[in-house]
Design an enzyme around this catalytic site. Sequence first.
Site, short mmCIF file in Angstrom:
data_model
loop_
_atom_site.label_atom_id
_atom_site.label_comp_id
_atom_site.label_asym_id
_atom_site.label_seq_id
_atom_site.Cartn_x
_atom_site.Cartn_y
_atom_site.Cartn_z
CB CYS A 113 9.91 0.49 1.29
SG CYS A 113 8.05 -0.02 1.28
CG HIS A 246 11.58 -1.88 -1.93
ND1 HIS A 246 11.63 -2.78 -0.67
CD2 HIS A 246 10.35 -1.41 -2.24
CE1 HIS A 246 10.23 -2.65 -0.24
NE2 HIS A 246 9.49 -1.77 -0.86
CG ASN A 276 6.88 -4.41 0.25
OD1 ASN A 276 7.75 -3.78 1.00
ND2 ASN A 276 6.33 -3.39 -0.32
N1 ACO Z 1 -6.64 -10.33 -6.08
C1 ACO Z 1 -7.47 -10.61 -7.12
N2 ACO Z 1 -7.83 -9.34 -7.55
C2 ACO Z 1 -7.38 -8.06 -7.19
C3 ACO Z 1 -6.52 -8.14 -5.96
C4 ACO Z 1 -6.01 -9.33 -5.37
N3 ACO Z 1 -5.28 -9.43 -4.28
N4 ACO Z 1 -6.03 -6.98 -5.72
C5 ACO Z 1 -6.65 -6.12 -6.58
N5 ACO Z 1 -7.26 -6.86 -7.58
C6 ACO Z 1 -8.11 -6.29 -8.66
C7 ACO Z 1 -8.59 -4.86 -8.61
O1 ACO Z 1 -9.71 -4.79 -7.74
C8 ACO Z 1 -8.88 -4.63 -9.85
O2 ACO Z 1 -10.19 -5.05 -10.40
P1 ACO Z 1 -11.26 -4.28 -11.65
O3 ACO Z 1 -10.10 -4.21 -12.65
O4 ACO Z 1 -12.20 -5.14 -11.68
O5 ACO Z 1 -11.27 -2.90 -10.59
C9 ACO Z 1 -7.80 -5.37 -10.67
O6 ACO Z 1 -7.20 -6.40 -9.80
C10 ACO Z 1 -6.50 -4.64 -11.13
O7 ACO Z 1 -6.22 -3.77 -9.94
P2 ACO Z 1 -4.89 -2.84 -9.82
O8 ACO Z 1 -4.54 -2.39 -8.50
O9 ACO Z 1 -4.90 -1.92 -11.07
O10 ACO Z 1 -3.78 -3.83 -9.89
P3 ACO Z 1 -2.24 -3.72 -10.33
O11 ACO Z 1 -2.04 -4.34 -11.60
O12 ACO Z 1 -1.90 -2.34 -10.24
O13 ACO Z 1 -1.61 -4.56 -9.13
C11 ACO Z 1 -0.58 -4.03 -7.15
C12 ACO Z 1 -1.87 -3.97 -7.87
C13 ACO Z 1 0.05 -5.27 -7.16
C14 ACO Z 1 -0.75 -3.20 -5.85
C15 ACO Z 1 0.39 -3.01 -7.93
O14 ACO Z 1 -0.06 -1.56 -8.22
C16 ACO Z 1 1.76 -2.66 -7.19
O15 ACO Z 1 2.79 -3.41 -6.78
N6 ACO Z 1 1.87 -1.25 -6.91
C17 ACO Z 1 3.29 -0.67 -6.16
C18 ACO Z 1 3.57 -1.01 -4.59
C19 ACO Z 1 4.50 -0.61 -4.13
O16 ACO Z 1 5.50 -0.60 -4.71
N7 ACO Z 1 4.48 0.24 -2.89
C20 ACO Z 1 5.73 1.06 -2.62
C21 ACO Z 1 6.29 0.23 -1.14
S1 ACO Z 1 5.45 -0.45 -0.07
C22 ACO Z 1 5.78 0.88 1.25
O17 ACO Z 1 6.09 1.65 1.08
C23 ACO Z 1 5.09 0.29 2.51
#
Ligand code: ACO
Length: 319
Positions: A113, A246, A276
């Site tokens: 990214c 980003h 993204n």
């Molecule tokens: N729909 C419903 N529930 C979901 C989904 C979904 N799509 N995805 C995960 N969940 C559930 C999980 O299973 C978990 O359930 P549990 O509590 O029963 O175990 C719950 O939701 C919470 O999951 P988390 O992973 O803790 O959710 P979080 O609030 O962290 O959000 C996300 C996830 C959106 C991916 C976030 O962590 C994020 O944005 N991370 C950073 C991403 C990023 O910046 N990447 C860098 C750039 S990308 C690149 O370089 C290519």
Amino acid sequence: MIHSRIAATGSYLPAKVVSNSDLEKLVDTSDEWIRTRTGIERRHIAADGEGTVDMAEHAARRAIEAAGLKPSDIDFIAFGTTTPDLVFPNCGVLLQQRLGCLGGPAFSLETACAGFLYALSIADKYVRSGEARRALVVGAERLSSITDWTDRTTAILFADGAGAVVLEPSPTAGILSTHLHADGQYKDLLYCSRPGEGSGVNRQPRIVMSGSEVFKVAVTRLGQSVDEALAANGLDRSALDWLVPHQANIRIIQAIARRLELPMEKVILTIQDHGNTSAASVPLALDAAVRDGRIRRGELLLLEAFGGGFTWGSALVRY
Ligand code: ACO
């Protein structure tokens, strides 16, 4: 002394729009979860046969045209992408051939990214040194081809698109500074699997991410990065007109805006419509705000990005 400035911007999004409701039919998720946890409402996905360079060419031609230039004026291409059409020739060279601006350096780099910011930083140095006159800087991705469409933790995030800027020499500073970083100790938290080790029938390479761990490091490192950019220029955060972040997660963007004490009206947000798009996300957001008239000449912009590696960086820009 020669500086570089952004002469113009351009971008391209594929025609096909996939909504959160569409994804509810693919994986166990909901529109409500995606909106509240990420800020994404819809995203653009490339058509069959529409590649990274196809999208980049549209964005590049729009930027070149907006700069009042011809493609043959471009003498340097820096192209950020993690989804190249071919292993080689690189996307920079493929784009150069399409534009017909043969002979100058053309390369792509894979810093996830942060790809556009890495490319911008390098191009800025070439223009400032006088070794390039009109540099095309591109971020373009076809992330749909490395997305695991059965994995709800990543399928809801990633999308396709392209953005570009043209840099040109200037007597006054446009690109005030760029700061790049990488920390390979985090390589296992976000990566694209090797061919043969991915998911699906053909075990194609796929994005693998430990979302919440990535989230925490992203907020910390991006916070340090924006402080670093302002300190290096002796500027207070109150000097900023716009944050062009980003577009990975609305909650990460809000955290950085809070740190900068910037109201969200001063943050360029496209995540709701673009998802993204990795290296394409910052130039896509920049072009959207330039073309709709929010960002104006003379304003101070802070660009930042964070991605797999981890790699991250910032650019402070007088537009
Ligand atoms: N729909 C419903 N529930 C979901 C989904 C979904 N799509 N995805 C995960 N969940 C559930 C999980 O299973 C978990 O359930 P549990 O509590 O029963 O175990 C719950 O939701 C919470 O999951 P988390 O992973 O803790 O959710 P979080 O609030 O962290 O959000 C996300 C996830 C959106 C991916 C976030 O962590 C994020 O944005 N991370 C950073 C991403 C990023 O910046 N990447 C860098 C750039 S990308 C690149 O370089 C290519």
